[in-house]
Design an enzyme around this catalytic site. Structure first.
Site, PDB file in Angstrom:
ATOM      1  N   GLY B  26       0.835  -1.186   0.000  1.00 26.58           N
ATOM      2  CA  GLY B  26       0.000   0.000   0.000  1.00 26.58           C
ATOM      3  C   GLY B  26       0.869   1.234   0.000  1.00 26.58           C
ATOM      4  O   GLY B  26       2.055   1.183   0.322  1.00 26.58           O
ATOM      5  N   ASN B  27       0.289   2.349  -0.403  1.00 25.44           N
ATOM      6  CA  ASN B  27       1.041   3.595  -0.399  1.00 25.44           C
ATOM      7  C   ASN B  27       0.076   4.767  -0.418  1.00 25.44           C
ATOM      8  O   ASN B  27      -1.022   4.695  -0.940  1.00 25.44           O
ATOM      9  CB  ASN B  27       1.999   3.670  -1.611  1.00 25.44           C
ATOM     10  CG  ASN B  27       1.343   3.205  -2.910  1.00 25.44           C
ATOM     11  OD1 ASN B  27       0.480   3.892  -3.449  1.00 25.44           O
ATOM     12  ND2 ASN B  27       1.739   2.048  -3.397  1.00 25.44           N
ATOM     13  N   SER B  43       9.371   2.884  -2.176  1.00 25.53           N
ATOM     14  CA  SER B  43       8.986   1.568  -2.678  1.00 25.53           C
ATOM     15  C   SER B  43       9.493   0.436  -1.779  1.00 25.53           C
ATOM     16  O   SER B  43      10.676   0.403  -1.419  1.00 25.53           O
ATOM     17  CB  SER B  43       9.570   1.380  -4.093  1.00 25.53           C
ATOM     18  OG  SER B  43       9.191   0.135  -4.615  1.00 25.53           O
ATOM     19  N   GLY B  44       8.587  -0.477  -1.405  1.00 29.15           N
ATOM     20  CA  GLY B  44       8.987  -1.717  -0.747  1.00 29.15           C
ATOM     21  C   GLY B  44       9.629  -1.569   0.617  1.00 29.15           C
ATOM     22  O   GLY B  44      10.293  -2.494   1.086  1.00 29.15           O
ATOM     23  N   SER B  72       7.500   4.975  -4.521  1.00 27.18           N
ATOM     24  CA  SER B  72       6.618   3.827  -4.776  1.00 27.18           C
ATOM     25  C   SER B  72       6.573   3.489  -6.260  1.00 27.18           C
ATOM     26  O   SER B  72       6.536   4.387  -7.113  1.00 27.18           O
ATOM     27  CB  SER B  72       5.205   4.171  -4.294  1.00 27.18           C
ATOM     28  OG  SER B  72       4.278   3.263  -4.845  1.00 27.18           O
ATOM     29  N   SER B  73       6.538   2.186  -6.568  1.00 26.79           N
ATOM     30  CA  SER B  73       6.447   1.766  -7.969  1.00 26.79           C
ATOM     31  C   SER B  73       5.136   2.226  -8.603  1.00 26.79           C
ATOM     32  O   SER B  73       5.003   2.230  -9.824  1.00 26.79           O
ATOM     33  CB  SER B  73       6.593   0.245  -8.069  1.00 26.79           C
ATOM     34  OG  SER B  73       5.592  -0.386  -7.301  1.00 26.79           O
ATOM     35  N   ASP B  74       4.165   2.632  -7.780  1.00 31.51           N
ATOM     36  CA  ASP B  74       2.886   3.106  -8.309  1.00 31.51           C
ATOM     37  C   ASP B  74       2.847   4.630  -8.477  1.00 31.51           C
ATOM     38  O   ASP B  74       1.771   5.200  -8.727  1.00 31.51           O
ATOM     39  CB  ASP B  74       1.738   2.678  -7.373  1.00 31.51           C
ATOM     40  CG  ASP B  74       1.602   1.166  -7.296  1.00 31.51           C
ATOM     41  OD1 ASP B  74       1.573   0.535  -8.365  1.00 31.51           O
ATOM     42  OD2 ASP B  74       1.541   0.632  -6.181  1.00 31.51           O
ATOM     43  N   HIS B  93      -3.413   3.831  -2.346  1.00 30.40           N
ATOM     44  CA  HIS B  93      -3.591   2.534  -3.005  1.00 30.40           C
ATOM     45  C   HIS B  93      -3.297   1.439  -1.993  1.00 30.40           C
ATOM     46  O   HIS B  93      -2.300   1.498  -1.281  1.00 30.40           O
ATOM     47  CB  HIS B  93      -2.635   2.408  -4.198  1.00 30.40           C
ATOM     48  CG  HIS B  93      -2.611   1.030  -4.786  1.00 30.40           C
ATOM     49  ND1 HIS B  93      -3.758   0.342  -5.106  1.00 30.40           N
ATOM     50  CD2 HIS B  93      -1.577   0.206  -5.090  1.00 30.40           C
ATOM     51  CE1 HIS B  93      -3.422  -0.842  -5.602  1.00 30.40           C
ATOM     52  NE2 HIS B  93      -2.119  -0.953  -5.596  1.00 30.40           N
ATOM     53  N   HIS B  95      -4.104  -3.106  -1.148  1.00 32.33           N
ATOM     54  CA  HIS B  95      -4.657  -4.390  -1.587  1.00 32.33           C
ATOM     55  C   HIS B  95      -5.567  -4.910  -0.477  1.00 32.33           C
ATOM     56  O   HIS B  95      -5.544  -6.104  -0.158  1.00 32.33           O
ATOM     57  CB  HIS B  95      -3.544  -5.391  -1.886  1.00 32.33           C
ATOM     58  CG  HIS B  95      -2.767  -5.084  -3.117  1.00 32.33           C
ATOM     59  ND1 HIS B  95      -2.549  -5.990  -4.132  1.00 32.33           N
ATOM     60  CD2 HIS B  95      -2.144  -3.958  -3.515  1.00 32.33           C
ATOM     61  CE1 HIS B  95      -1.813  -5.434  -5.095  1.00 32.33           C
ATOM     62  NE2 HIS B  95      -1.540  -4.203  -4.738  1.00 32.33           N
ATOM     63  N   ASP B 118     -23.229   7.577   2.413  1.00 30.93           N
ATOM     64  CA  ASP B 118     -22.670   8.675   3.205  1.00 30.93           C
ATOM     65  C   ASP B 118     -21.367   9.192   2.587  1.00 30.93           C
ATOM     66  O   ASP B 118     -20.925  10.300   2.903  1.00 30.93           O
ATOM     67  CB  ASP B 118     -22.396   8.220   4.644  1.00 30.93           C
ATOM     68  CG  ASP B 118     -23.656   8.240   5.508  1.00 30.93           C
ATOM     69  OD1 ASP B 118     -24.577   8.997   5.187  1.00 30.93           O
ATOM     70  OD2 ASP B 118     -23.697   7.512   6.514  1.00 30.93           O
ATOM     71  N   HIS B 167      -6.844  -5.978  -9.913  1.00 31.48           N
ATOM     72  CA  HIS B 167      -5.751  -5.376  -9.180  1.00 31.48           C
ATOM     73  C   HIS B 167      -6.228  -5.006  -7.760  1.00 31.48           C
ATOM     74  O   HIS B 167      -6.066  -5.810  -6.849  1.00 31.48           O
ATOM     75  CB  HIS B 167      -5.200  -4.182  -9.963  1.00 31.48           C
ATOM     76  CG  HIS B 167      -3.977  -3.579  -9.378  1.00 31.48           C
ATOM     77  ND1 HIS B 167      -3.131  -2.749 -10.070  1.00 31.48           N
ATOM     78  CD2 HIS B 167      -3.456  -3.653  -8.146  1.00 31.48           C
ATOM     79  CE1 HIS B 167      -2.135  -2.369  -9.306  1.00 31.48           C
ATOM     80  NE2 HIS B 167      -2.307  -2.908  -8.136  1.00 31.48           N
TER      81      HIS B 167
END
Lengths: 228, 228, 228, 228
Positions: B26-27, B43-44, B72-74, B93, B95, B118, B167
């Protein structure tokens, strides 16, 4: 009122402790029947920042009598129920996961076992949908009215909770603490009922004599559960 | 930028606290619109070892402006969204389990109740599948593009999150903190929707007037939920 | 060996920390490839009472070389895998809830999304049933053999785990720590896959190019996730 | 008796620790076979306020021999089982979520894997419904009788638990502690079985030779699991 505010504060703080609320999605109130005053959680205040003094006192017309915050946006629903049912001392509203799922499914939580029957003398009913008019004008008040329409003229303590269609659970009791207790029970029996129905789609409701036995073992004049 | 880095750091640390991430999945980022700079998680890097100084600052072309780690890779996905939607101050983001399950199912999380309404003025949409070309070249950038294609020209704060096909969820808000808040909401309504659909396969979407009532009770000019 | 015992001890203690085991239902081992010695959890010892010195060292024939306890009853399975696959440094066996449910269902955990693809380059396979003869004679050894039969001649690190039919998950990695990491991933993707399949019975497997993209983004020569 | 009271107290306190009870919904007892005395939880007393001295001692006719509280309302069920099965040293009753869901579904928890087989040498049976007469007169005693009717003449330690139709699980063991252990196992395998059946509606029961292998690996004269 100081004592009642303390009770309402503690009952509200129990909601996150029992895992019944995310963020500010819940509220507890209690009534002082003599003074006809209701203490309720302030609207949209985070539990971790809340203290006793933040509780709001309103009269039965919804006018703030004491407190520096606006009362819960659901106050009108609580008041409607207090006005109709003399037996109620405390009311809880949450968006707890499993009870809310039944509300979204638009179905009563069926009485399937003794866990349910120890607290509810029948299914946990689901209200009908509100009409567009009921939602667009005096929504919170009408939410109370549709609960009353569904509960009817019985003693509301015999089935101390309900799910409002596409919304979520309300529960109640003789005190704020008992109303929270019943909110925990509703959530747990809602979870069990979902799993039981998933295991056996042809599941049968609890036998009526077993339901009565368990409800009356804990409630009513011949109760023999507990120490009293 | 020091304050923004602190906010992004704390928002990232909230992800494991709310149970939204396993390991480093997540990030969170936030943008300083004046300086056109974005702060994002490295990242990571494991949450328990991370501190404020590890946050990475990039410009809107993705070049690192400050920080000793790779972002982050995203990052390219975040930047694409910031460039397109001026309203966004923070993006998340994860998962998270239930929202990711809907992404894998390839279906929007349907608006089924007031908990959803809401925060989201409609279904939580699911993107189309990326094509092979879109995945093989500039994948993260194309993930942003397909989100934009799905959200379209509306105000993205009206449905502050989406699930990317096969994803997982992205959410956003006016700040990093609000984006995390909406990530928690998405996960909870994704869980409720799954259970509600499992209870009643013939479930109906929330009545439109009820959805509007709840969204506007909390948002928009006539909002009356909370203390402001 | 002292360092390896410490690693194996800590990896075992991680199992309850990650919620992967009830009581003593799990074990971790690691191998020293130079000395051809394996360190593994003792059989049936409770995690809360266990310390580093309780770890058992065996050679690849299963003979105890050091330690005052009997090794895990699953030791022969671990050894079978270490002998066959040179790439393995650590192995984990648990009865974690969701992965075990797939094992009982007798089905591979399908690759449905990027969470899965970040670690597994395809489905998490399910072994065939052992025969009566395989169970009645050298059961634990035959469990290893059927895993090998299922994994085949590929690099086992490309799909670092499997479910054994009617039994439960085994996972592995270059070290004990990585094997535990993969056990956590398996459990999480097993849970997500169950929910996703429940939401959409007509679910499609992850697009192959997306699976490859994510697996290779984290693994292989051109990986660009993380800081190395 | 002091030691037994301590054991029963601790076993009762383990129920909330293992997540098996909400509020006061559970009880543990143990028997001193020499003195023919049973120690059991008091009725309706909250776990957090309970201490060793609150445990109640009754003889096998159900008469209180020591203690200042009323014994659990389920005492008669426990006594019925102790009188019939000499092998039992401890008994547990809870309303744990997943086992209770199977009880409500009215179905045995099927033996689907080795987790189950490590403790139960077959399905976890479900009793028939009690009749109206059996519920209305000597209900708790009749609950014990229907358990005995279902277990039959086998050694009850071979399947150390059962679900009572529309009610919930009872488990037992050679001691209070072992009975609690088996209650935890029942809840976990009940959860796994639900998920496994949901994944694969055409699931097959565990192969008989695998069930026997695992049960006998932990129990019986040739057991080789653990350190003894």
């Amino acid at each position: 009122m100081k004592q009642l505010k303390q009770q309402v504060y503690e009952a509200n703080m129990d909601l996150p402790r029992y895992g019944l609320v995310t963020f500010t999605w819940g509220n507890v109130s209690a009534i002082d029947r003599e003074r006809q005053l209701v203490v309720i959680k302030p609207s949209g205040v985070a539990y971790q920042n809340m203290n006793v003094e933040d509780m709001v006192t309103v009269n039965l017309r919804g006018e703030v009598v004491e407190g520096h915050y606006k009362p819960s946006s659901d106050t009108a629903t609580h008041l409607e129920l207090y006005r109709r049912y003399e037996q109620l001392g405390g009311i809880v509203h949450t968006h707890s996961t499993y009870a809310t799922a039944w509300a979204q499914a638009g179905m009563p939580v069926p009485a399937l076992g003794t866990t349910h029957a120890d607290y509810f003398a029948g299914d946990i009913l689901c209200t009908r949908a509100l009409t567009g008019d009921e939602v667009n004008s005096e929504y919170e008040c009408n939410t109370g009215k549709v609960i009353i329409e569904t509960v009817g003229d019985v003693n509301p303590l015999y089935t101390p909770g309900i799910v409002v269609y596409q919304h979520g659970p309300f529960s109640w009791g003789k005190s704020a603490d008992e109303a929270v207790h019943n909110a925990v029970v509703m959530e747990e029996v809602a979870k069990m009922a979902w799993i039981a129905c998933s295991i056996n789609p042809h599941i049968r409701p609890i036998d009526n004599y077993l339901l009565n036995k368990h409800f009356l073992r804990k409630h009513g004049p011949n109760a023999y559960y507990g120490q009293t």
